[in-house]
Design a protein around this motif. Structure first.
Motif, PDB file in Angstrom:
ATOM      1  N   LYS A 463       0.826  -1.209   0.000  1.00 44.28           N
ATOM      2  CA  LYS A 463       0.000   0.000   0.000  1.00 44.28           C
ATOM      3  C   LYS A 463       0.858   1.256   0.000  1.00 44.28           C
ATOM      4  O   LYS A 463       0.550   2.232  -0.694  1.00 44.28           O
ATOM      5  CB  LYS A 463      -0.935  -0.006   1.215  1.00 44.28           C
ATOM      6  CG  LYS A 463      -2.061  -1.021   1.112  1.00 44.28           C
ATOM      7  CD  LYS A 463      -3.008  -0.924   2.301  1.00 44.28           C
ATOM      8  CE  LYS A 463      -4.146  -1.929   2.172  1.00 44.28           C
ATOM      9  NZ  LYS A 463      -5.064  -1.876   3.341  1.00 44.28           N
ATOM     10  N   GLU A 466       2.439   1.694  -3.394  1.00 45.37           N
ATOM     11  CA  GLU A 466       1.435   2.173  -4.346  1.00 45.37           C
ATOM     12  C   GLU A 466       1.174   3.663  -4.178  1.00 45.37           C
ATOM     13  O   GLU A 466       1.044   4.401  -5.160  1.00 45.37           O
ATOM     14  CB  GLU A 466       0.138   1.383  -4.161  1.00 45.37           C
ATOM     15  CG  GLU A 466      -0.895   1.635  -5.241  1.00 45.37           C
ATOM     16  CD  GLU A 466      -2.066   0.686  -5.146  1.00 45.37           C
ATOM     17  OE1 GLU A 466      -2.762   0.512  -6.148  1.00 45.37           O
ATOM     18  OE2 GLU A 466      -2.290   0.111  -4.053  1.00 45.37           O
ATOM     19  N   GLU A 470       1.829   6.465  -6.957  1.00 41.90           N
ATOM     20  CA  GLU A 470       0.767   7.361  -7.443  1.00 41.90           C
ATOM     21  C   GLU A 470       1.248   8.802  -7.481  1.00 41.90           C
ATOM     22  O   GLU A 470       0.985   9.535  -8.452  1.00 41.90           O
ATOM     23  CB  GLU A 470      -0.466   7.244  -6.544  1.00 41.90           C
ATOM     24  CG  GLU A 470      -1.250   5.948  -6.735  1.00 41.90           C
ATOM     25  CD  GLU A 470      -2.360   5.803  -5.703  1.00 41.90           C
ATOM     26  OE1 GLU A 470      -2.525   6.746  -4.868  1.00 41.90           O
ATOM     27  OE2 GLU A 470      -3.053   4.771  -5.706  1.00 41.90           O
ATOM     28  N   GLN A 489       1.715  -3.108 -11.534  1.00 39.29           N
ATOM     29  CA  GLN A 489       2.341  -4.116 -10.689  1.00 39.29           C
ATOM     30  C   GLN A 489       3.048  -5.138 -11.563  1.00 39.29           C
ATOM     31  O   GLN A 489       2.513  -5.563 -12.588  1.00 39.29           O
ATOM     32  CB  GLN A 489       1.321  -4.811  -9.800  1.00 39.29           C
ATOM     33  CG  GLN A 489       0.831  -3.947  -8.643  1.00 39.29           C
ATOM     34  CD  GLN A 489      -0.009  -4.754  -7.670  1.00 39.29           C
ATOM     35  OE1 GLN A 489      -1.054  -5.263  -8.008  1.00 39.29           O
ATOM     36  NE2 GLN A 489       0.468  -4.867  -6.445  1.00 39.29           N
TER      37      GLN A 489
END
Length: 557
Positions: A463, A466, A470, A489
């Motif tokens: 998380k 990610e 972003e 991914q």
């Protein structure tokens, strides 16, 4: 009266006197025998009673971390009882601390776990069990079960005593270590005393060397460097013969001594002139302790200005301080090569170095996996990142495609396997095998693509990876004026095994002549660097706020 009759009477008297004398002597002898038997019985009974007590040794002791501590005790009903001080004081060597709260309670702390010794109810019970913060974030997290340990206690003249049984039954559960007992010497041994089976291997390249100790389980270590030596202390007794280790010599070091202290092993390295820095890392997935030796050329090239003092970040309990930057490819691995001969390895190093300088200005600590044009295998890049205990990992690459393509792509590690592997991913996963680098991606027949799924522990970083991805992707999209490609991914080897959130950024396409021209310009490289540095700042703020929120929620509970 005739002579014959007189003689008979005299004979009868003699027989009667003799008989009485024999009888009296027999009675006397029997009485003496009875007395002797009584003495023997008494002695035998006493000996039996004494034998029961004599099974305990004269002294009792603890052996903790190779040190002997004698126990104070009394015998009650034929069972030894040990004073609380003589039991707990030696265990400070094993990380235990204790404090008297009241006449009925003691507080015990070991390995960040807290317990209460309840003298009224003869119990030791857990009051706080340590859980790693990252463990709490896992969806399948379950709080640990409370620990309750019954304990036989004797209180005499105000002194608290533990019964013998506690040391071999309850104590191991409390300190989470094996406690053995040698009845011949009366010694309680804390922890396993068997030597740890260790294999080792040395991998050496021109810019660095890695000494790997392969262990059967997790071990703790301490690594200290002086000007000319380094000392590695491990909390396990290695079963390696000293001669084999001392024979081990490289261009970076020589092992001059190996010492064993109880359950500890100390290795003394004499550092050669080639060695500039060293670091250590325990790889929990393969149970390997790795010691890295870096050359001056690898870690501190003449052009390196990153080691100058940086502005200190405002310290918080949970923050992002150290960034590991990984310039893709290098050395014999050119990476992607454009039609005009521009090599990915060169542009990646230029951008990575500029990014390092910019992050340093903003107060971060920075480590590059390579500072010069050297080849570093993918697994070693991960090891360098982990051994330097980074908070974030950013791998810088440039893309290429047979088709017309442009823009940036950001990747994080995939844990769920793959159905189809793109040319980009296959190329980034390949390792050089004594061959010249290929100019085109996806066409190197000697390339070896190895996809090993990372274990469940890596999920705690997905998380965070990610979120960082972003921020970076959004910034690069705005810079290039293109649509959002999203964070992808992929089972990238360079991200496998990281002990931190990590991303791989393809900052543009060398196969696109327009983007190639931009990527070669210093101005555009600086703009890319600012985008990534701003994204790191955004992520740090996001991370600190999330940690603060979690901390506030815990305080409310």
């Amino acid at each position: 009266m005739g002579k014959k009759h007189l003689f008979k009477m005299l004979l009868s008297v003699i027989i009667l006197v003799f008989g009485f004398s024999v009888f009296a002597q027999t009675v006397t002898q029997q009485e003496e025998l009875n007395k002797k038997n009584q003495v023997i019985e008494t002695e035998s009974k006493t000996e039996t009673e004494n034998n029961e007590e004599s099974r305990w040794p004269e002294n009792f002791a603890f052996l903790v971390n190779g040190k002997i501590f004698y126990l104070n005790y009394i015998i009650q009903d034929n069972i030894p009882y040990f004073t609380i001080e003589s039991v707990f004081n030696p265990l400070k060597q094993a990380g235990l601390d204790y404090q008297k709260i009241s006449n009925d309670e003691y507080k015990i702390v070991i390995d960040e776990n807290e317990f209460s010794l309840d003298l009224k109810h003869f119990l030791i019970k857990s009051t706080k069990l340590y859980v790693d913060e990252k463990e709490k974030e896992k969806p399948d997290f379950k709080p640990p079960e409370p620990i309750i340990i019954p304990v036989d206690i004797l209180i005499k003249d105000g002194q608290v005593y533990f019964r013998y049984d506690f040391l071999v039954k309850g104590l191991p559960e409390l300190i989470n270590k094996v406690v053995g007992y040698d009845k011949n010497s009366g010694t309680f041994v804390v922890g396993r005393e068997k030597p740890v089976k260790i294999n080792f291997e040395l991998k050496e390249t021109e810019p660095y060397a890695i000494l790997t100790f392969k262990c059967p389980a997790k071990i703790k270590y301490n690594l200290i460097k002086t000007d000319k030596n380094a000392y590695l202390t491990v909390n396990a007794r290695f079963n390696i013969e000293k001669e084999k280790l001392i024979e081990l010599e490289s261009k970076f070091f020589k092992i001059v001594d190996v010492k064993f202290f109880g359950r500890e092993t100390e290795i003394n390295f004499e550092l050669k002139e080639k060695t500039d820095k060293i670091s250590g890392y325990f790889d929990r997935n393969f149970d390997e302790l790795k010691i890295y030796f870096y050359s001056k050329d690898f870690y501190n090239p003449k052009v390196d200005t990153l080691n100058k003092a940086a502005v200190e970040l405002d310290a918080t309990k949970h923050t992002i301080k150290k960034i590991i930057i990984d310039p893709g490819h290098g050395g014999e691995d050119n990476g992607a090569v454009s039609k005009d001969g521009t090599m990915e390895k060169d542009i990646a190093l230029q951008i990575a170095y500029k990014l390092g300088k910019e992050l340093k200005k903003r107060g971060y600590e920075v480590v590059l996996t390579r500072y010069t044009d050297v080849y570093v295998p993918l697994k070693d890049r991960t090891g360098i990142a982990n051994s330097n205990k980074g908070d974030l990992f950013i791998s810088i690459h440039l893309n290429a495609s047979y088709r017309k393509a442009s823009g940036a792509e950001t990747y994080i590690l995939s844990l769920d396997g793959y159905k189809q592997v793109s040319d980009t991913i296959a190329f980034e996963n390949r390792e050089i095998k004594n061959s010249k680098s290929k100019d085109n991606k996806g066409k190197d027949e000697q390339s070896s693509v190895s996809f090993i799924l990372w274990d469940m522990a890596q999920r705690e970083y997905i998380k965070d990876s990610e979120k960082l991805g972003e921020f970076i992707q959004e910034g690069l999209n705005n810079l290039m004026g293109i649509r959002d490609r999203g964070v992808k991914q992929a089972p990238l080897v360079v991200l496998k095994g990281l002990d931190m959130p990590g991303v791989l950024v393809e900052v543009g396409f060398l196969s696109n002549p327009v983007e190639e021209t931009k990527l070669k310009s210093e101005d555009y490289q600086n703009r890319v660097v600012n985008v990534i540095a701003n994204s790191v700042d955004r992520y740090r703020i996001y991370y600190e706020l999330r940690m603060k929120k979690l901390s506030d929620n815990e305080d409310e509970e």
